[in-house]
Design an enzyme around this catalytic site. Structure first.
Site, mmCIF file in Angstrom:
data_model
loop_
_atom_site.group_PDB
_atom_site.id
_atom_site.type_symbol
_atom_site.label_atom_id
_atom_site.label_comp_id
_atom_site.label_asym_id
_atom_site.label_seq_id
_atom_site.Cartn_x
_atom_site.Cartn_y
_atom_site.Cartn_z
ATOM 1 N N MET A 175 -10.831 -6.098 6.378
ATOM 2 C CA MET A 175 -10.297 -5.006 7.091
ATOM 3 C C MET A 175 -9.902 -5.284 8.455
ATOM 4 S SD MET A 175 -9.682 -2.508 4.536
ATOM 5 C CE MET A 175 -9.271 -1.273 5.742
ATOM 6 N N HIS B 120 -0.929 -2.076 -4.021
ATOM 7 C CA HIS B 120 -2.353 -1.734 -3.635
ATOM 8 C C HIS B 120 -2.569 -0.244 -3.243
ATOM 9 C CE1 HIS B 120 -5.765 -2.615 -0.306
ATOM 10 N NE2 HIS B 120 -5.225 -1.469 -0.270
ATOM 11 N N ASP C 86 -4.923 2.773 -2.323
ATOM 12 C CA ASP C 86 -6.047 3.126 -1.474
ATOM 13 C C ASP C 86 -6.815 4.566 -1.923
ATOM 14 O OD1 ASP C 86 -6.128 1.031 0.574
ATOM 15 O OD2 ASP C 86 -4.183 2.011 1.049
ATOM 16 N N SER D 88 0.907 -1.316 0.164
ATOM 17 C CA SER D 88 0.077 -0.053 0.125
ATOM 18 C C SER D 88 0.800 1.283 0.082
ATOM 19 C CB SER D 88 -0.810 0.088 0.953
ATOM 20 O OG SER D 88 -1.237 1.505 1.522
ATOM 21 N N HIS E 225 -8.121 -0.409 -4.103
ATOM 22 C CA HIS E 225 -9.125 -0.491 -2.849
ATOM 23 C C HIS E 225 -9.930 0.735 -2.770
ATOM 24 C CE1 HIS E 225 -9.361 -0.776 1.855
ATOM 25 N NE2 HIS E 225 -10.655 -0.656 1.245
ATOM 26 N N MET F 177 -12.343 3.122 -1.399
ATOM 27 C CA MET F 177 -13.114 3.587 -0.188
ATOM 28 C C MET F 177 -13.952 4.829 -0.685
ATOM 29 S SD MET F 177 -9.903 2.746 2.509
ATOM 30 C CE MET F 177 -8.955 2.593 1.230
ATOM 31 N N MET G 217 -9.487 7.242 -1.638
ATOM 32 C CA MET G 217 -10.412 7.777 -0.623
ATOM 33 C C MET G 217 -11.309 8.815 -1.048
ATOM 34 S SD MET G 217 -8.308 7.172 2.774
ATOM 35 C CE MET G 217 -7.338 5.360 3.190
ATOM 36 N N ASP H 263 -6.135 -6.355 5.042
ATOM 37 C CA ASP H 263 -5.614 -5.097 4.958
ATOM 38 C C ASP H 263 -5.871 -4.280 6.174
ATOM 39 O OD1 ASP H 263 -4.997 -2.731 4.097
ATOM 40 O OD2 ASP H 263 -6.713 -2.148 2.938
HETATM 41 C C1 DX5 Z 1 -6.630 1.715 5.250
HETATM 42 C C2 DX5 Z 1 -5.929 1.235 4.266
HETATM 43 C C3 DX5 Z 1 -4.733 0.187 4.208
HETATM 44 C C4 DX5 Z 1 -3.780 0.565 5.259
HETATM 45 C C5 DX5 Z 1 -2.410 -0.192 5.306
HETATM 46 O O1 DX5 Z 1 -7.584 2.430 5.184
HETATM 47 O O2 DX5 Z 1 -7.111 0.491 3.566
HETATM 48 O O3 DX5 Z 1 -4.469 -0.079 3.120
HETATM 49 O O4 DX5 Z 1 -3.638 1.902 5.190
HETATM 50 O O5 DX5 Z 1 -1.632 0.522 5.958
HETATM 51 P P1 DX5 Z 1 -1.212 -0.327 7.262
HETATM 52 O O6 DX5 Z 1 -0.378 -1.426 6.675
HETATM 53 O O7 DX5 Z 1 -0.131 1.068 7.833
HETATM 54 O O8 DX5 Z 1 -2.159 -0.408 8.120
HETATM 55 ZN ZN ZN Z 2 -6.339 -0.618 1.399
#
Ligand code: DX5
Ligand code: ZN
Length: 331
Positions: A140, A36, A38, A11, A69, A71, A40, A179
């Site tokens: 999660m 990965h 993220d 990530s 991913h 969100m 948001m 995750d």
């Molecule tokens: C959280 C994300 C993850 C996460 C991973 O919303 O989906 O991918 O940040 O980071 P660590 O490994 O630091 O939890």
């Molecule tokens: Zn994630």
């Protein structure tokens, strides 16, 4: 294949946002298996990151598979853009307030892997109506939104093996991702729950950490955990005992699989980590049991040359007919 079964997806949430192209390259050099991403939107989670344009730009920087991913509140509205951006898989949240099946169907229709993620307090049973449409279940183990939070062990214990069970009707290719809070302290535990993909964020970007060593440790610990627990008596595909015979675009892979299996050799066709075709869909890998690897070569090496040549011709034709290739050259 040499490697064990667990795979690490990096990530980039905690990487230097002024230099994400470099971050992806660094992760690639450190030996991660996937990236990965993220996404948001500041609504579904109280944080804002990047969208499809950034992903498309990163697509040109690496050959590694890209797992998105999402969100976000309305994945359905934007799904086309994420597919165009060249994601190999797209996972969004089951907690959203819009219809879910059409978006999963759109992802699968594009030849990508479709996934649903569950927040720590959402029961897995919410995924049941979509079982047939799922390639990925993402559990999660932190509240989504931020990197660097601590791992929720009870959530992992309650959900990871049941998540595999949820995908048990799929003979191959389906994956459980975990995750949140994964690092060398937690990898062995989730490995023992037979997880396929470990998403690792902050642990990779901690100053002073050697990223390559971190990745190797996480993978090795996860595999070790798996060996010990043997998945409660239900081992998933032991990928370390199969070897890749060839990688081909999907339509050719299917044909090759049928031909090899006609001779009694079992074949697993996996959405691979292989090369990206001009239509944006990766080659599929054909795996045969190590014990019949040489027999497979003996029987099908010549055909394999022909399939590979046909694949090249198909790629060239695709580029000719559609103008440009889907993914720009790295660099
Ligand atoms: C959280 C994300 C993850 C996460 C991973 O919303 O989906 O991918 O940040 O980071 P660590 O490994 O630091 O939890
Ligand atoms: Zn994630």
């Amino acid at each position: 294949m040499g490697k064990g079964r667990a795979r690490v997806a990096a990530s980039i949430l905690d990487a230097d946002f002024a230099n994400l192209g470099y971050a992806v390259k660094r992760a690639e050099r450190a030996g991660v298996d996937r990236i990965h991403l993220d996404v948001m939107d500041g609504h579904f989670v109280p944080n804002l990151t990047f969208g499809p344009r950034m992903i498309k730009a990163l697509r040109g920087r690496t050959e590694l598979p890209l797992d998105a991913h999402l969100m976000i509140d309305e994945p359905g509205r934007h799904i086309g853009e994420y597919l165009d951006a060249g994601c190999d898989s797209v996972t969004f949240h089951v907690e959203i307030g819009e219809p879910i099946a059409p978006t999963l169907e759109a992802i699968r229709a594009a030849g990508r892997a479709a996934g649903l993620a569950v927040k720590p307090r959402t029961p897995l049973s919410e995924l049941e109506p979509y079982r047939e449409l799922l390639d990925i279940v993402m559990v999660m183990t932190v509240e989504p939104g931020f990197g660097g939070q601590s791992f929720m062990k009870e959530v992992a214990r309650d959900k990871l093996l049941p998540a595999r069970e949820l995908l048990s009707h799929k003979a191959f290719g389906a994956e459980v991702h975990v995750d949140g809070g994964i690092n060398r302290e937690t990898a062995e535990f989730v490995g023992a729950q037979a997880v396929d993909i470990l998403v690792v964020g902050s642990a990779l970007w901690t100053k002073g950490h050697d990223m390559g060593r971190e990745v190797r440790l996480v993978r090795a610990l996860a595999d070790e955990g798996f060996q010990y627990q043997l998945n409660g008596g239900r081992p998933p595909i032991p990928r370390d005992r199969w070897s890749t015979f060839t990688s081909l675009p999907k339509h050719l892979a299917k044909r090759a699989m049928d031909e090899i299996e006609a001779g009694g050799i079992p074949v697993i066709m996996l959405r691979g980590d292989g090369q990206i075709n001009p239509d944006g869909v990766r080659d599929y890998e054909l795996l045969v049991p190590m014990s019949v690897e040489s027999l497979t070569v003996e029987r099908h090496a010549e055909a394999r040359d022909a399939w590979l040549a046909e694949a090249d011709a198909w790629r060239a034709a695709w580029v000719r007919d559609h103008g440009t290739a889907h993914a720009p050259e790295p660099g």
